[in-house]
Design a protein around this motif. Sequence first.
Motif, PDB file in Angstrom:
ATOM      1  N   LEU A  23      -7.678  20.211 113.828  1.00 43.89           N
ATOM      2  CA  LEU A  23      -6.243  20.398 113.589  1.00 43.89           C
ATOM      3  C   LEU A  23      -5.732  19.498 112.469  1.00 43.89           C
ATOM      4  O   LEU A  23      -5.023  19.933 111.568  1.00 43.89           O
ATOM      5  CB  LEU A  23      -5.468  20.129 114.877  1.00 43.89           C
ATOM      6  N   LEU A  24      -6.113  18.211 112.531  1.00 38.93           N
ATOM      7  CA  LEU A  24      -5.531  17.233 111.613  1.00 38.93           C
ATOM      8  C   LEU A  24      -6.276  17.149 110.291  1.00 38.93           C
ATOM      9  O   LEU A  24      -5.721  16.724 109.279  1.00 38.93           O
ATOM     10  CB  LEU A  24      -5.515  15.852 112.271  1.00 38.93           C
ATOM     11  N   GLY A  25      -7.536  17.542 110.298  1.00 38.63           N
ATOM     12  CA  GLY A  25      -8.328  17.429 109.079  1.00 38.63           C
ATOM     13  C   GLY A  25      -8.760  16.018 108.762  1.00 38.63           C
ATOM     14  O   GLY A  25      -9.219  15.738 107.647  1.00 38.63           O
ATOM     15  N   ILE A  26      -8.586  15.116 109.708  1.00 39.31           N
ATOM     16  CA  ILE A  26      -9.029  13.721 109.537  1.00 39.31           C
ATOM     17  C   ILE A  26      -9.651  13.253 110.854  1.00 39.31           C
ATOM     18  O   ILE A  26      -9.526  13.941 111.875  1.00 39.31           O
ATOM     19  CB  ILE A  26      -7.851  12.772 109.195  1.00 39.31           C
ATOM     20  N   ASP A  27     -10.287  12.092 110.820  1.00 41.03           N
ATOM     21  CA  ASP A  27     -10.819  11.501 112.049  1.00 41.03           C
ATOM     22  C   ASP A  27      -9.633  11.044 112.911  1.00 41.03           C
ATOM     23  O   ASP A  27      -8.870  10.164 112.505  1.00 41.03           O
ATOM     24  CB  ASP A  27     -11.710  10.315 111.689  1.00 41.03           C
ATOM     25  N   PRO A  28      -9.447  11.623 114.095  1.00 40.73           N
ATOM     26  CA  PRO A  28      -8.254  11.298 114.887  1.00 40.73           C
ATOM     27  C   PRO A  28      -8.430  10.060 115.782  1.00 40.73           C
ATOM     28  O   PRO A  28      -7.502   9.679 116.488  1.00 40.73           O
ATOM     29  CB  PRO A  28      -8.089  12.545 115.758  1.00 40.73           C
TER      30      PRO A  28
END
Lengths: 114, 214
Positions: A23-28
């Motif tokens: 969803l975020l496109g980054i390491d959450p």
Amino acid sequence: MNESLLRSAFGLDGFTVLEATRLLGIDPKPLLTRLKQSGIVERVGRGRYRFRTDDAAARVGQKLASLALAKERRTEADIRSLAVTAKVRWESWIGSGRLVVNGRHYTWRLADVG
Amino acid sequence: MLDRIKRLRSSGHDLDARLLLAAYTTRIANEHGVGCILVGGSAVDFYTASTLESVSGLLPGHLRGSVDLDFVAAATRTRQDAARLRAALATNGFKPVEGVPVQSARTWSHPEGPGLIVDVMPDDLEGSVPHVRTLTVDGIDIQIIGPEDLFIQYLEAAIATAHRHDYTRAVALALTHEEDMDWPYVYDVSPPSIPAALIDHARHAGPYEAALDF
């Protein structure tokens, strides 16, 4: 911003780290760690989280989300996340059976009102 | 069918009610040999139905639903076709809201209907026929303007009239259909008042106030 995206996409349903990453496109993980330490999310299984439902946590989360929206300038990553969130919900219509998409042909199933 | 539309509306399924009325109108038009295409706010509402509950807090403004159905006649897209569509509505019990002659009336309602307005626009389709989609509702195929042309129209209107709501609609369309919109077409046919940088800005849900500076 990213916290509000998680809330929008998953609501009170649980979500996995992998789903949050997509969803975020980054390491959450840094975000999830902060949210967990703040009591906003809780861990409910191996690699699985959900937003807490008690009012205090909700108020804290809402405040943080509004602050983030007010202060943070939107980045390219944020925008991609917004589009992903919208698409997640569009697909939820498909998943619910209300909407069928076949290329450029849509089929809408009306609500049953007798 | 009118009773069912009323039940849908009274039970809070407003979009369903409007889509079924669009199907009903399309069926009447087709029975009279006229094609019609759904355009305007109700088309936006269909394409962005999911957006209301997902990213509404992140949009540049509040996304209000439409209250009517806008159609353009589609057979050969001439004023004569619009007149034939109006005549077909009159034959099936619709009445001009303004009390003007049938041939020129733009705004229609059915006395036994749900109180929704059907607008027969006098213009041609402002958009590309190949980008028109088909939406099947209750077994009836509705022709609906493509999200690409809606995006262009509402972005252009937002800049021309400085209406935040139009900009919000354009952004909502972009977010919901980022992956399936024909973006090269959008960049190619947009008028000079909508430069590529402004399209990028709207696609990225950029602030409304900044959009007015392009």
